[in-house]
Scaffold this motif. Structure first.
Motif, PDB file in Angstrom:
ATOM      1  N   ALA A 125      56.756 -11.663  26.223  1.00  0.00           N
ATOM      2  CA  ALA A 125      56.626 -10.409  25.474  1.00  0.00           C
ATOM      3  C   ALA A 125      57.878  -9.556  25.617  1.00  0.00           C
ATOM      4  CB  ALA A 125      55.393  -9.644  25.955  1.00  0.00           C
ATOM      5  N   ASP A 126      58.515  -9.600  26.812  1.00  0.00           N
ATOM      6  CA  ASP A 126      59.705  -8.782  27.006  1.00  0.00           C
ATOM      7  C   ASP A 126      60.882  -9.315  26.192  1.00  0.00           C
ATOM      8  OD1 ASP A 126      60.588  -6.393  28.386  1.00  0.00           O
ATOM      9  OD2 ASP A 126      62.016  -7.701  29.422  1.00  0.00           O
ATOM     10  N   ASP A 127      60.985 -10.643  26.037  1.00  0.00           N
ATOM     11  CA  ASP A 127      62.035 -11.211  25.193  1.00  0.00           C
ATOM     12  C   ASP A 127      61.839 -10.802  23.742  1.00  0.00           C
ATOM     13  OD1 ASP A 127      63.407 -12.472  27.248  1.00  0.00           O
ATOM     14  OD2 ASP A 127      62.241 -14.311  27.089  1.00  0.00           O
ATOM     15  N   ILE A 128      60.588 -10.775  23.298  1.00  0.00           N
ATOM     16  CA  ILE A 128      60.295 -10.343  21.933  1.00  0.00           C
ATOM     17  C   ILE A 128      60.643  -8.865  21.764  1.00  0.00           C
ATOM     18  CG2 ILE A 128      58.422  -9.950  20.279  1.00  0.00           C
ATOM     19  CD1 ILE A 128      57.093 -12.485  21.373  1.00  0.00           C
ATOM     20  N   ARG A 129      60.333  -8.069  22.776  1.00  0.00           N
ATOM     21  CA  ARG A 129      60.663  -6.635  22.716  1.00  0.00           C
ATOM     22  C   ARG A 129      62.171  -6.427  22.618  1.00  0.00           C
ATOM     23  NH1 ARG A 129      62.397  -2.799  26.260  1.00  0.00           N
ATOM     24  NH2 ARG A 129      62.378  -4.285  27.995  1.00  0.00           N
ATOM     25  N   LEU A 130      62.919  -7.179  23.423  1.00  0.00           N
ATOM     26  CA  LEU A 130      64.367  -7.026  23.389  1.00  0.00           C
ATOM     27  C   LEU A 130      64.949  -7.459  22.054  1.00  0.00           C
ATOM     28  CD1 LEU A 130      65.258  -8.299  26.974  1.00  0.00           C
ATOM     29  CD2 LEU A 130      65.319  -5.939  26.160  1.00  0.00           C
ATOM     30  N   ARG A 131      64.371  -8.484  21.424  1.00  0.00           N
ATOM     31  CA  ARG A 131      64.880  -8.958  20.129  1.00  0.00           C
ATOM     32  C   ARG A 131      64.563  -7.967  19.014  1.00  0.00           C
ATOM     33  NH1 ARG A 131      65.966  -9.137  15.730  1.00  0.00           N
ATOM     34  NH2 ARG A 131      66.110 -10.896  14.254  1.00  0.00           N
ATOM     35  N   PHE A 132      63.330  -7.433  18.985  1.00  0.00           N
ATOM     36  CA  PHE A 132      62.909  -6.577  17.879  1.00  0.00           C
ATOM     37  C   PHE A 132      63.028  -5.090  18.208  1.00  0.00           C
ATOM     38  CE2 PHE A 132      60.848 -10.629  16.969  1.00  0.00           C
ATOM     39  CZ  PHE A 132      61.193 -10.806  15.640  1.00  0.00           C
ATOM     40  N   LEU A 133      63.600  -4.775  19.389  1.00  0.00           N
ATOM     41  CA  LEU A 133      63.894  -3.398  19.810  1.00  0.00           C
ATOM     42  C   LEU A 133      62.645  -2.561  20.041  1.00  0.00           C
ATOM     43  CD1 LEU A 133      66.921  -2.576  17.467  1.00  0.00           C
ATOM     44  CD2 LEU A 133      66.915  -3.820  19.632  1.00  0.00           C
ATOM     45  N   ALA A 134      61.489  -3.221  20.073  1.00  0.00           N
ATOM     46  CA  ALA A 134      60.225  -2.528  20.328  1.00  0.00           C
ATOM     47  C   ALA A 134      59.164  -3.591  20.621  1.00  0.00           C
ATOM     48  CB  ALA A 134      59.806  -1.686  19.123  1.00  0.00           C
ATOM     49  N   GLY A 161      75.706  -7.078  16.133  1.00  0.00           N
ATOM     50  CA  GLY A 161      74.357  -7.129  16.668  1.00  0.00           C
ATOM     51  C   GLY A 161      74.012  -5.808  17.314  1.00  0.00           C
ATOM     52  N   ILE A 162      72.800  -5.315  17.059  1.00  0.00           N
ATOM     53  CA  ILE A 162      72.323  -4.081  17.673  1.00  0.00           C
ATOM     54  C   ILE A 162      71.298  -4.458  18.729  1.00  0.00           C
ATOM     55  CG2 ILE A 162      71.156  -1.874  17.293  1.00  0.00           C
ATOM     56  CD1 ILE A 162      72.236  -1.937  14.436  1.00  0.00           C
ATOM     57  N   MET A 163      71.500  -4.040  19.961  1.00  0.00           N
ATOM     58  CA  MET A 163      70.601  -4.448  21.040  1.00  0.00           C
ATOM     59  C   MET A 163      70.370  -3.301  22.003  1.00  0.00           C
ATOM     60  SD  MET A 163      73.406  -7.047  22.572  1.00  0.00           S
ATOM     61  CE  MET A 163      73.888  -7.416  20.875  1.00  0.00           C
ATOM     62  N   LEU A 164      69.260  -3.373  22.692  1.00  0.00           N
ATOM     63  CA  LEU A 164      68.955  -2.372  23.701  1.00  0.00           C
ATOM     64  C   LEU A 164      69.969  -2.456  24.839  1.00  0.00           C
ATOM     65  CD1 LEU A 164      65.082  -2.820  23.777  1.00  0.00           C
ATOM     66  CD2 LEU A 164      66.304  -0.795  22.956  1.00  0.00           C
ATOM     67  N   LEU A 210      70.928   2.229  22.506  1.00  0.00           N
ATOM     68  CA  LEU A 210      71.364   1.010  21.837  1.00  0.00           C
ATOM     69  C   LEU A 210      72.848   0.753  22.028  1.00  0.00           C
ATOM     70  CD1 LEU A 210      69.468   1.429  18.429  1.00  0.00           C
ATOM     71  CD2 LEU A 210      68.716   0.162  20.449  1.00  0.00           C
ATOM     72  N   GLN A 211      73.207  -0.515  21.992  1.00  0.00           N
ATOM     73  CA  GLN A 211      74.599  -0.954  22.011  1.00  0.00           C
ATOM     74  C   GLN A 211      74.865  -1.763  20.736  1.00  0.00           C
ATOM     75  OE1 GLN A 211      76.926  -0.390  24.689  1.00  0.00           O
ATOM     76  NE2 GLN A 211      75.338   1.074  25.321  1.00  0.00           N
ATOM     77  N   VAL A 212      76.095  -1.688  20.260  1.00  0.00           N
ATOM     78  CA  VAL A 212      76.495  -2.452  19.078  1.00  0.00           C
ATOM     79  C   VAL A 212      77.565  -3.451  19.507  1.00  0.00           C
ATOM     80  CG1 VAL A 212      77.440  -2.384  16.739  1.00  0.00           C
ATOM     81  CG2 VAL A 212      76.008  -0.491  17.568  1.00  0.00           C
TER      82      VAL A 212
END
Length: 900
Positions: free
Chosen positions: A762-771, A857-860, A886-888
């Protein structure tokens, strides 16, 4: 082009009106009055050397005298002044203009001079020859329209200024408001595709309506239309429906694929609802804006007047809609609540004295029937029951305009008595129409839009059908041989060999050079066939039947020789100069219960290659029962093409006539589609007749015309209006000790996602979809897997053992096609071994080959694993400008770091 700098046009903070005037009735006066009249709140700078003041504002002699930098310029000056003004504005810092002036043409060179002046600054031009631009939410009316439109959520794009102003007038009387009105004019720069891209992302626009006269860049237009139609309803009128289409002499397909039918096919494939008249535009938009697309659109009618129900059915049939067949259970349930003399069928006639309770009960029962997709509820005024009470009873069942989750269309006939009932229905958010014809038309909007939306989400695979049946090398060799001889037309044996190489069955064909050899070939075939056919083989003859070049039902070898002699004599009488290459001898295929079909392709001057299907045989052009589609096709799109013909219904079988073998016909259509994708050299083709019965399908004749200069050009065909599946981007890779197959995503991959997500933390999914995400609805999975390769790409990695989904890399290009945002997710149990690196490298290589300049890429900020990989890969990392969480990560594809 792009949507870059167009935001200056739709949300300007300052405005220059160049050519503003104080003279009553002048164009410059109307425009400046409109700007002031809508209450534009930014700076307004009139420019005209004749005046010191216009409309109470200081007027400047030249652009260079303006005290600030206008975000937008509106230009109403003579044509020869425009290029210089664009140059001056660009140097000053302005980046967008509405050029109302007409007369800038290719012939006088002013159009190109204007574009040359704009290019260095990427200066955007709406027009020339336009009514202007209106954005009510920005209080901007930079036009010479006669009214100030009210604000709303419908955007209007029009290639005709007169149509734009007519719709503004109609909207004013019908309480319809606009988010934007863009009169496109001559589209020297900004075109319909640019505006569709702009409006797709506009939160103030709920729906888009278009009036089109031409589509100058079809691939760009369809890509933009497909992107917009995925997000909001798009409705279009395209004029010129009955313009005489060009006739191509070489094939029947050229004569049958009229230009307007191709426009129809293109808009359908883009998910756009096409309508015929201006009066329908807003009704159609409101209707489809209420509901989600349907898998089927079978209508069920509840009415207290049998005649009204029959009128509605008549119009539904006129619009090619389906009528629901009510189930036995529904009939039984209705028997319990309706009088004994009710219709016991669809339409459900609840009888003229129907009480509110009877209306409610019948409507509720019919809505529950699985065969009813659209519910039409009608009422005729009588002295026995109140239309208002009936309306309130139906309204009490409504949930946001639906009943049992199904679209409801109501029709309370009459005027004075019906008015209160209609109001009650509208307050319950139920769609209401005045006449049976109107409500049937509304049902057709839903049906047609739903079919268009289904076409929109289809992404045909690279090889539809059995890949082993596609022998492209054989076809390439035939085309190159024909081209080397300076020919465009293949002879019959060559054409049959081409289609056979792609799995379309053909009879055994022997080619004889003379009547004597024809006799020998006939003897060979008659050993296993009761009857044979002899046909002319001549480069100069396309349609053999036109010159008596076919003899059927031959029983002996001697008769075959006589047939060849007769054919030769007929050709000489028809054209003494025509040369005979020989005679084709083949078994006579006798399938008494088979249908004669035609499959073909031709090149539309706007949308490129098209596919035609329909009723075939020698009377194909007289019967004219055909439909057209854009390649590439898959089985679903091919099935839709079949079903849009009258013969398509017959192929399903009826009475004692068995249905034709549909998979064989679908396979032939998909094979034809794949040939078009693989060979840009194909100009036109007829497969006529293709005999189809319950045992399969076989092509008795084929004609193919090629472009000899393109015979060596490899596929995929760049002339396709819809970009095909990029099969060349499939790779096998070894990562660690595991083998993976990386390929572009396909629609069928939606079924792989549930297991993939179940095996991803679930945490990998959160990191990918930013929520956090708890679920992925089916519609979202469809959106993730059915993409437009023109602007979007997704690669999946499949485990070679078992075929499970291991990772996904996604790329979405902005409309400028300069920068693309990427996303990456690897299954949790496979992380840390290099699969993410392999997917990202594949994505980078594709982006560079596709002409992109940068991927981002936009990521937490907490996504340390992804940030570390990006740094090692050569990305630069910066904080997101508007969100500190967020980081770009950016990779310049032109730099040395992109080579890693």
């Amino acid at each position: 082009m792009t949507i870059r700098n167009l935001h200056h046009a739709i949300d300007p903070k300052s405005l220059a009106v160049i050519g503003a005037s104080s003279r009553q009735g002048s164009l410059g006066r109307v425009v400046i009055d409109n700007v002031r009249g809508m209450g534009f709140e930014g700076e307004i700078w009139p420019v005209n050397p004749k005046y010191s003041e216009v409309a109470g504002l200081r007027c400047y002699a030249r652009v260079t005298d303006i005290p600030g930098v206008p975000d937008l310029a509106v230009i109403i000056t003579p044509p020869h002044t425009i290029p210089g003004l664009i140059r001056d504005l660009g140097e000053r810092g302005t980046r967008a203009a509405v050029v109302i002036t007409a007369g800038l043409s290719k012939e006088n060179g002013l159009r190109q001079a204007m574009l040359n002046a704009a290019k260095p600054k990427l200066f955007r031009i709406i027009g020339p020859n336009t009514v202007g631009l209106i954005v009510p939410s920005a209080k901007l009316n930079a036009s010479f329209a006669h009214l100030q439109p009210q604000a709303g959520d419908i955007a209007l794009l029009s290639q005709s200024g007169a149509i734009a102003t007519s719709l503004i007038d109609w909207a004013a009387d019908n309480n319809v408001g606009f988010s934007q009105i863009i009169s496109l004019g001559d589209m020297a720069d900004v075109d319909a595709a640019d505006c569709l891209d702009l409006l797709a992302g506009d939160p103030k626009t709920r729906a888009i309506i278009m009036y089109l006269e031409a589509v100058p860049n079809p691939r760009k237009f369809l890509s933009a239309a497909r992107a917009a139609a995925r997000l909001k309803p798009v409705v279009a009128i395209k004029s010129g429906r009955h313009a005489e289409a060009a006739k191509a002499a070489a094939t029947h397909t050229g004569a049958l694929s009229g230009a307007d039918r191709v426009v129809d096919a293109a808009l359908r494939r883009a998910g756009v609802l096409r309508i015929e008249s201006l009066g329908e535009l807003f009704n159609a938009t409101e209707t489809i804006g209420r509901f989600a697309p349907l898998r089927r659109a079978r209508a069920a009618i509840v009415t207290n007047g049998g005649g009204a129900g029959v009128l509605a059915v008549d119009r539904l049939m006129d619009f090619d809609c389906e009528l629901a067949e009510l189930s036995v259970e529904t009939i039984r349930a209705l028997d319990q609540v309706l009088p004994a003399n009710w219709s016991r069928a669809n339409p459900v006639d609840v009888i003229g004295d129907a009480s509110p309770e009877r209306y409610r009960a019948a409507t509720e029962i019919v809505a529950r029937d699985p065969a009813a997709d659209i519910l039409i509820v009608m009422n005729c005024p009588t002295g026995l029951a109140s239309p208002l009470h009936a309306a309130r009873a139906v309204a009490s069942l409504s949930q946001s305009g639906t009943i049992a989750g199904k679209p409801v269309l109501t029709c309370w006939l009459g005027s004075r008595t019906a008015r209160e009932g209609r109001q009650a229905l509208q307050e319950a958010k139920l769609a209401s129409y005045d006449t049976p014809a109107d409500v049937a038309l509304a049902a057709s909007y839903i049906a047609n839009w739903s079919r268009a939306q289904e076409s929109l989400v289809r992404v045909p695979p690279s090889r539809a059908g059995d890949e082993t049946l596609h022998d492209s090398e054989t076809v390439k060799a035939i085309f190159q041989r024909v081209a080397s001889e300076g020919r465009r037309m293949l002879n019959e044996p060559e054409a049959k060999a081409v289609i056979a190489a792609y799995g379309i069955a053909t009879p055994t064909t022997l080619v004889a050079a003379s009547p004597e050899e024809t006799e020998e070939a006939a003897a060979e075939l008659l050993a296993s066939s009761a009857r044979i056919v002899v046909k002319l083989v001549a480069k100069a003859v396309s349609h053999k039947s036109d010159v008596g070049g076919v003899v059927l039902d031959i029983a002996t070898a001697a008769a075959a020789r006589e047939a060849a002699e007769t054919i030769a004599a007929r050709l000489k009488a028809h054209d003494p100069s025509a040369a005979i290459e020989g005679f084709a001898v083949q078994p006579m295929i006798e399938r008494r219960r088979a249908w004669e079909l035609i499959l073909g392709t031709n090149r539309d001057p706007v949308f490129g290659p098209i596919i035609l299907f329909g009723s075939g045989g020698v009377s194909v052009e007289v019967v004219a029962d055909t439909a057209v589609a854009l390649p590439p096709l898959d089985n679903v799109l091919a099935g839709d093409l079949i079903d849009r013909t009258r013969i398509g219904r017959l192929l399903a079988g009826f009475r004692d006539q068995p249905g034709a073998h549909r998979p064989a016909i679908l396979s032939a259509l998909c094979a034809l589609s794949q040939m078009i994708v693989d060979f840009p050299a194909i100009v036109s083709m007829d497969i006529n007749p293709l005999l189809a019965d319950e045992d399969g399908a076989i092509a008795l004749d084929a004609r193919i015309e090629i472009d000899p200069e393109a015979a060596t050009v490899p596929g995929p065909n760049s002339d396709l209006a819809i970009r095909p599946y990029p099969a060349g981007w499939e790779r096998d890779v070894i990562v660690g000790e595991r083998a993976y197959h990386i390929r572009p995503i396909k629609p069928s991959d939606a079924g792989l996602y549930p297991t993939f997500f179940a095996r991803t933390a679930a945490d990998d999914i959160r990191l990918r979809f930013l929520a956090p995400r708890k679920s992925f609805p089916h519609q979202m999975l469809v959106r993730l897997t059915q993409i437009d390769y023109e602007r979007e790409m997704a690669f999946i990695a499949l485990e070679r053992e078992g075929g499970d989904l291991a990772g996904i890399a996604r790329l979405y290009a902005d409309p400028d096609h300069e920068t693309a945002e990427y996303g990456l997710l690897v299954r949790t149990d496979l992380q840390g071994h290099g699969l993410g690196w392999a997917l990202l490298a594949h994505l980078r290589d594709y982006a560079a080959a596709d002409g992109l300049k940068c991927i981002e890429g936009i990521m937490l900020s907490e996504n340390s694993k992804m940030l570390r990989m990006c740094r090692e890969f050569g990305f630069s990392i910066r904080q997101h400008p508007s969100d500190p969480r967020l980081q770009v990560a950016s990779l310049d594809l032109n730099s040395d770091s992109a080579d890693g």
